[in-house]
Design a protein around this motif. Structure first.
Motif, PDB file in Angstrom:
ATOM      1  N   LEU A 102       5.593   5.284  -3.276  1.00 21.03           N
ATOM      2  CA  LEU A 102       7.012   5.102  -2.989  1.00 21.03           C
ATOM      3  C   LEU A 102       7.651   6.479  -2.794  1.00 21.03           C
ATOM      4  CD1 LEU A 102       9.583   3.300  -2.805  1.00 21.03           C
ATOM      5  CD2 LEU A 102       9.823   3.613  -5.285  1.00 21.03           C
ATOM      6  N   SER A 103       8.178   6.733  -1.596  1.00 20.16           N
ATOM      7  CA  SER A 103       8.780   8.030  -1.311  1.00 20.16           C
ATOM      8  C   SER A 103       9.958   7.858  -0.363  1.00 20.16           C
ATOM      9  CB  SER A 103       7.749   8.981  -0.691  1.00 20.16           C
ATOM     10  OG  SER A 103       7.257   8.453   0.541  1.00 20.16           O
ATOM     11  N   TYR A 104      10.753   8.910  -0.254  1.00 21.84           N
ATOM     12  CA  TYR A 104      11.970   8.870   0.559  1.00 21.84           C
ATOM     13  C   TYR A 104      12.057  10.128   1.416  1.00 21.84           C
ATOM     14  CZ  TYR A 104      13.062   5.285  -2.895  1.00 21.84           C
ATOM     15  OH  TYR A 104      13.011   4.170  -3.688  1.00 21.84           O
ATOM     16  N   VAL A 105      12.533   9.949   2.657  1.00 23.52           N
ATOM     17  CA  VAL A 105      12.665  11.080   3.575  1.00 23.52           C
ATOM     18  C   VAL A 105      14.034  11.033   4.248  1.00 23.52           C
ATOM     19  CG1 VAL A 105      10.186  11.198   4.020  1.00 23.52           C
ATOM     20  CG2 VAL A 105      11.625   9.818   5.508  1.00 23.52           C
ATOM     21  N   GLN A 106      14.549  12.198   4.561  1.00 25.09           N
ATOM     22  CA  GLN A 106      15.810  12.288   5.299  1.00 25.09           C
ATOM     23  C   GLN A 106      15.501  12.215   6.787  1.00 25.09           C
ATOM     24  OE1 GLN A 106      17.284  14.774   7.424  1.00 25.09           O
ATOM     25  NE2 GLN A 106      19.242  13.697   7.487  1.00 25.09           N
ATOM     26  N   GLY A 107      16.291  11.459   7.518  1.00 28.27           N
ATOM     27  CA  GLY A 107      16.052  11.353   8.949  1.00 28.27           C
ATOM     28  C   GLY A 107      17.061  10.463   9.639  1.00 28.27           C
ATOM     29  N   ASP A 108      16.965  10.433  10.960  1.00 27.18           N
ATOM     30  CA  ASP A 108      17.889   9.715  11.826  1.00 27.18           C
ATOM     31  C   ASP A 108      17.248   8.408  12.281  1.00 27.18           C
ATOM     32  OD1 ASP A 108      19.561   8.828  13.895  1.00 27.18           O
ATOM     33  OD2 ASP A 108      19.937  10.835  14.647  1.00 27.18           O
ATOM     34  N   ALA A 109      17.951   7.300  12.110  1.00 25.01           N
ATOM     35  CA  ALA A 109      17.426   5.990  12.504  1.00 25.01           C
ATOM     36  C   ALA A 109      17.143   5.904  13.995  1.00 25.01           C
ATOM     37  CB  ALA A 109      18.418   4.889  12.107  1.00 25.01           C
ATOM     38  N   GLU A 110      17.810   6.727  14.786  1.00 25.55           N
ATOM     39  CA  GLU A 110      17.622   6.706  16.228  1.00 25.55           C
ATOM     40  C   GLU A 110      16.533   7.670  16.699  1.00 25.55           C
ATOM     41  OE1 GLU A 110      21.481   7.409  17.885  1.00 25.55           O
ATOM     42  OE2 GLU A 110      22.390   5.760  16.768  1.00 25.55           O
ATOM     43  N   ASN A 111      15.923   8.377  15.756  1.00 29.15           N
ATOM     44  CA  ASN A 111      14.834   9.313  16.073  1.00 29.15           C
ATOM     45  C   ASN A 111      13.929   9.400  14.847  1.00 29.15           C
ATOM     46  OD1 ASN A 111      13.269  11.229  17.390  1.00 29.15           O
ATOM     47  ND2 ASN A 111      14.592  12.931  16.778  1.00 29.15           N
ATOM     48  N   LEU A 112      13.189   8.341  14.572  1.00 27.24           N
ATOM     49  CA  LEU A 112      12.421   8.228  13.337  1.00 27.24           C
ATOM     50  C   LEU A 112      11.277   9.243  13.284  1.00 27.24           C
ATOM     51  CD1 LEU A 112      12.223   4.319  13.093  1.00 27.24           C
ATOM     52  CD2 LEU A 112      13.707   5.850  11.776  1.00 27.24           C
ATOM     53  N   PRO A 113      11.141   9.963  12.172  1.00 27.80           N
ATOM     54  CA  PRO A 113      10.121  11.022  12.057  1.00 27.80           C
ATOM     55  C   PRO A 113       8.757  10.489  11.636  1.00 27.80           C
ATOM     56  CG  PRO A 113      11.461  11.002  10.085  1.00 27.80           C
ATOM     57  CD  PRO A 113      12.034   9.942  10.988  1.00 27.80           C
ATOM     58  N   PHE A 114       8.271   9.481  12.372  1.00 29.82           N
ATOM     59  CA  PHE A 114       7.000   8.861  12.034  1.00 29.82           C
ATOM     60  C   PHE A 114       6.158   8.686  13.296  1.00 29.82           C
ATOM     61  CE2 PHE A 114      10.227   7.090   9.074  1.00 29.82           C
ATOM     62  CZ  PHE A 114       9.770   7.689   7.911  1.00 29.82           C
ATOM     63  N   GLU A 115       4.861   8.500  13.092  1.00 33.38           N
ATOM     64  CA  GLU A 115       3.942   8.313  14.211  1.00 33.38           C
ATOM     65  C   GLU A 115       4.065   6.902  14.788  1.00 33.38           C
ATOM     66  OE1 GLU A 115       2.071  10.732  15.460  1.00 33.38           O
ATOM     67  OE2 GLU A 115       2.868  12.125  13.952  1.00 33.38           O
ATOM     68  N   ASP A 116       3.606   6.735  16.005  1.00 40.86           N
ATOM     69  CA  ASP A 116       3.565   5.416  16.623  1.00 40.86           C
ATOM     70  C   ASP A 116       2.674   4.482  15.789  1.00 40.86           C
ATOM     71  OD1 ASP A 116       4.954   6.761  18.550  1.00 40.86           O
ATOM     72  OD2 ASP A 116       3.483   6.475  20.160  1.00 40.86           O
ATOM     73  N   GLY A 117       3.126   3.246  15.612  1.00 39.80           N
ATOM     74  CA  GLY A 117       2.303   2.240  14.946  1.00 39.80           C
ATOM     75  C   GLY A 117       1.946   2.558  13.509  1.00 39.80           C
ATOM     76  N   GLU A 118       2.874   3.157  12.773  1.00 36.46           N
ATOM     77  CA  GLU A 118       2.570   3.602  11.411  1.00 36.46           C
ATOM     78  C   GLU A 118       2.827   2.529  10.351  1.00 36.46           C
ATOM     79  OE1 GLU A 118       3.661   7.435   8.534  1.00 36.46           O
ATOM     80  OE2 GLU A 118       3.995   7.535  10.708  1.00 36.46           O
ATOM     81  N   PHE A 119       3.673   1.517  10.659  1.00 35.30           N
ATOM     82  CA  PHE A 119       4.092   0.573   9.617  1.00 35.30           C
ATOM     83  C   PHE A 119       3.837  -0.883  10.010  1.00 35.30           C
ATOM     84  CE2 PHE A 119       6.654   4.395   9.100  1.00 35.30           C
ATOM     85  CZ  PHE A 119       6.475   4.659   7.745  1.00 35.30           C
ATOM     86  N   ASP A 120       3.577  -1.688   8.974  1.00 32.96           N
ATOM     87  CA  ASP A 120       3.415  -3.128   9.177  1.00 32.96           C
ATOM     88  C   ASP A 120       4.753  -3.850   9.149  1.00 32.96           C
ATOM     89  OD1 ASP A 120       0.355  -3.578   9.001  1.00 32.96           O
ATOM     90  OD2 ASP A 120       0.786  -2.309   7.267  1.00 32.96           O
ATOM     91  N   VAL A 121       5.701  -3.328   8.370  1.00 33.13           N
ATOM     92  CA  VAL A 121       7.014  -3.960   8.206  1.00 33.13           C
ATOM     93  C   VAL A 121       8.089  -2.884   8.224  1.00 33.13           C
ATOM     94  CG1 VAL A 121       8.508  -5.305   6.667  1.00 33.13           C
ATOM     95  CG2 VAL A 121       6.074  -5.873   6.842  1.00 33.13           C
ATOM     96  N   VAL A 122       9.156  -3.145   8.967  1.00 32.78           N
ATOM     97  CA  VAL A 122      10.354  -2.298   8.920  1.00 32.78           C
ATOM     98  C   VAL A 122      11.516  -3.159   8.439  1.00 32.78           C
ATOM     99  CG1 VAL A 122      12.025  -0.938  10.228  1.00 32.78           C
ATOM    100  CG2 VAL A 122       9.590  -0.726  10.735  1.00 32.78           C
ATOM    101  N   LEU A 123      12.193  -2.695   7.395  1.00 29.51           N
ATOM    102  CA  LEU A 123      13.376  -3.361   6.857  1.00 29.51           C
ATOM    103  C   LEU A 123      14.617  -2.544   7.202  1.00 29.51           C
ATOM    104  CD1 LEU A 123      12.102  -4.136   3.234  1.00 29.51           C
ATOM    105  CD2 LEU A 123      12.147  -5.717   5.172  1.00 29.51           C
ATOM    106  N   ASN A 124      15.716  -3.251   7.424  1.00 28.97           N
ATOM    107  CA  ASN A 124      16.987  -2.588   7.701  1.00 28.97           C
ATOM    108  C   ASN A 124      18.087  -3.464   7.113  1.00 28.97           C
ATOM    109  OD1 ASN A 124      19.235  -2.113  10.306  1.00 28.97           O
ATOM    110  ND2 ASN A 124      18.482  -0.368   9.144  1.00 28.97           N
ATOM    111  N   ALA A 179       0.824  -1.200   0.000  1.00 25.90           N
ATOM    112  CA  ALA A 179       0.000   0.000   0.000  1.00 25.90           C
ATOM    113  C   ALA A 179       0.863   1.256   0.000  1.00 25.90           C
ATOM    114  CB  ALA A 179      -0.919  -0.017   1.219  1.00 25.90           C
ATOM    115  N   GLY A 180       1.995   1.182   0.673  1.00 23.21           N
ATOM    116  CA  GLY A 180       2.901   2.318   0.709  1.00 23.21           C
ATOM    117  C   GLY A 180       4.281   1.884   1.136  1.00 23.21           C
ATOM    118  N   MET A 181       5.301   2.448   0.502  1.00 24.28           N
ATOM    119  CA  MET A 181       6.684   2.169   0.858  1.00 24.28           C
ATOM    120  C   MET A 181       7.413   3.486   1.073  1.00 24.28           C
ATOM    121  SD  MET A 181       7.952  -1.030  -1.512  1.00 24.28           S
ATOM    122  CE  MET A 181       7.472  -2.707  -1.068  1.00 24.28           C
ATOM    123  N   VAL A 182       8.135   3.565   2.193  1.00 22.32           N
ATOM    124  CA  VAL A 182       8.892   4.766   2.529  1.00 22.32           C
ATOM    125  C   VAL A 182      10.318   4.360   2.853  1.00 22.32           C
ATOM    126  CG1 VAL A 182       9.102   6.744   4.085  1.00 22.32           C
ATOM    127  CG2 VAL A 182       6.827   5.879   3.476  1.00 22.32           C
TER     128      VAL A 182
END
Length: 316
Positions: free
Chosen positions: A151-173, A127-130
């Protein structure tokens, strides 16, 4: 800071993070390490050719077969496929069927130039990939060349993610967390942005010290249930060996580039380190040893990597 100084800063910072753990470092030191890493990757983003994925790769005959069946003839054009195999493998280990992502949201932390996530957008219709990366230049380039609806890309810090709580079904690293000064903060952020029941698929290289620290963190209550860990060193080394073979993609790429004799010599001797050469048993040539002795190259490119692992966790 010049090009050579930028690269020295990267190597010094990565060694500091992976050999000394997170002990006896404060926020100021962590900030300096992140700045060195971001500066280096900004430079690499400006220099890298289109289509480049920043990882060592993975090879397994069955995974390659499944990937090529998913995107017919993919391995016949433009890529050796090993870096994409690593992404394909990491996504397949999430216990969702690839055809069931229509209502799923996916975040990749440490997306680099965005090519890996772009590849996965062809593998499954989420449904969405960031994608998120610390490098501002990498994110700008990814958005300029790859972003589209879903499909979009954002600049940010892995230790302070700029997203809301419970926003994603899957996190890849994928081969990124060895650059993070505070692994505990990152894992806590992953748990925060995952939906309950969501999954974290984590692939990275580990020194003995870093893996021991990871095991310590698994015992903490970070909101994640650790359900799987696998050493995939053999599959990563298989990809590196194929990539660095005389008829492999590394040497073919060098042949297609216009560069002076000295530059070509440097690339042939030093380049394998960037694609996991030392991990796969390649050793410094005499000329590389001499360049290190003269101070023209860092004495140690990467920390002594003990293993390459895939780990899966579930949000409680």
């Amino acid at each position: 800071m010049g090009t050579r100084e930028d690269m020295y800063g990267l190597f010094t910072s990565v060694n500091e993070i992976n050999l000394n753990g997170e002990r006896n470092r404060g926020d100021a030191k962590d900030g300096k390490l992140k700045n060195n890493i971001a500066t280096s990757y900004d430079l690499q983003a400006q220099m890298s050719k289109k289509g480049i994925l920043w990882n060592w790769g993975f090879h397994d005959d069955q995974i390659a077969k499944e990937m090529n069946a998913r995107i017919p003839d993919f391995l016949n054009y433009d890529t050796d496929g090993f870096s994409e195999e690593l992404y394909f493998f990491a996504l397949k280990q999430v216990p969702f069927d690839l055809d069931d992502f229509a209502e799923k949201s996916v975040l990749e932390v440490g997306c680099g130039l965005g090519e890996g996530l772009n590849f996965l957008s062809r593998v499954t219709k989420a449904a969405g990939m960031v994608g998120l990366d610390l490098s501002e230049q990498a994110v700008k380039r990814a958005n300029a060349s790859l972003s589209r609806d879903g499909l979009s890309y954002v600049q940010g810090d892995a230790e302070n993610l700029p997203f809301e709580d419970g926003e994603f079904d899957v996190v890849l690293n994928i081969e990124s967390a060895h650059n993070y000064p505070n692994l505990e903060k990152f894992l806590a952020e992953v748990a925060r942005v995952l939906k309950p029941g969501g999954y974290f698929s984590h692939v990275d290289l580990f020194t003995t010290q870093r893996h021991a620290h990871m095991q310590e963190l698994k015992e903490k209550d970070l909101g994640l249930e650790w359900i799987h860990e696998r050493d995939i060193s053999a599959e990563v080394r298989a990809a590196v060996h194929r990539r660095l073979a005389p008829d492999g993609s590394f040497h073919k790429a060098l042949q297609g580039q216009r560069m002076g004799m000295v530059q070509r010599h440097m690339a042939k001797r030093v380049g394998p380190e960037a694609v996991g050469g030392s991990f796969a048993g390649y050793y410094d040539s005499r000329s590389t040893k001499l360049l290190k002795k003269m101070g023209l190259l860092p004495a140690q490119f990467m920390p002594p990597v003990d293993s390459y692992r895939h780990i899966v966790a579930k949000k409680r």
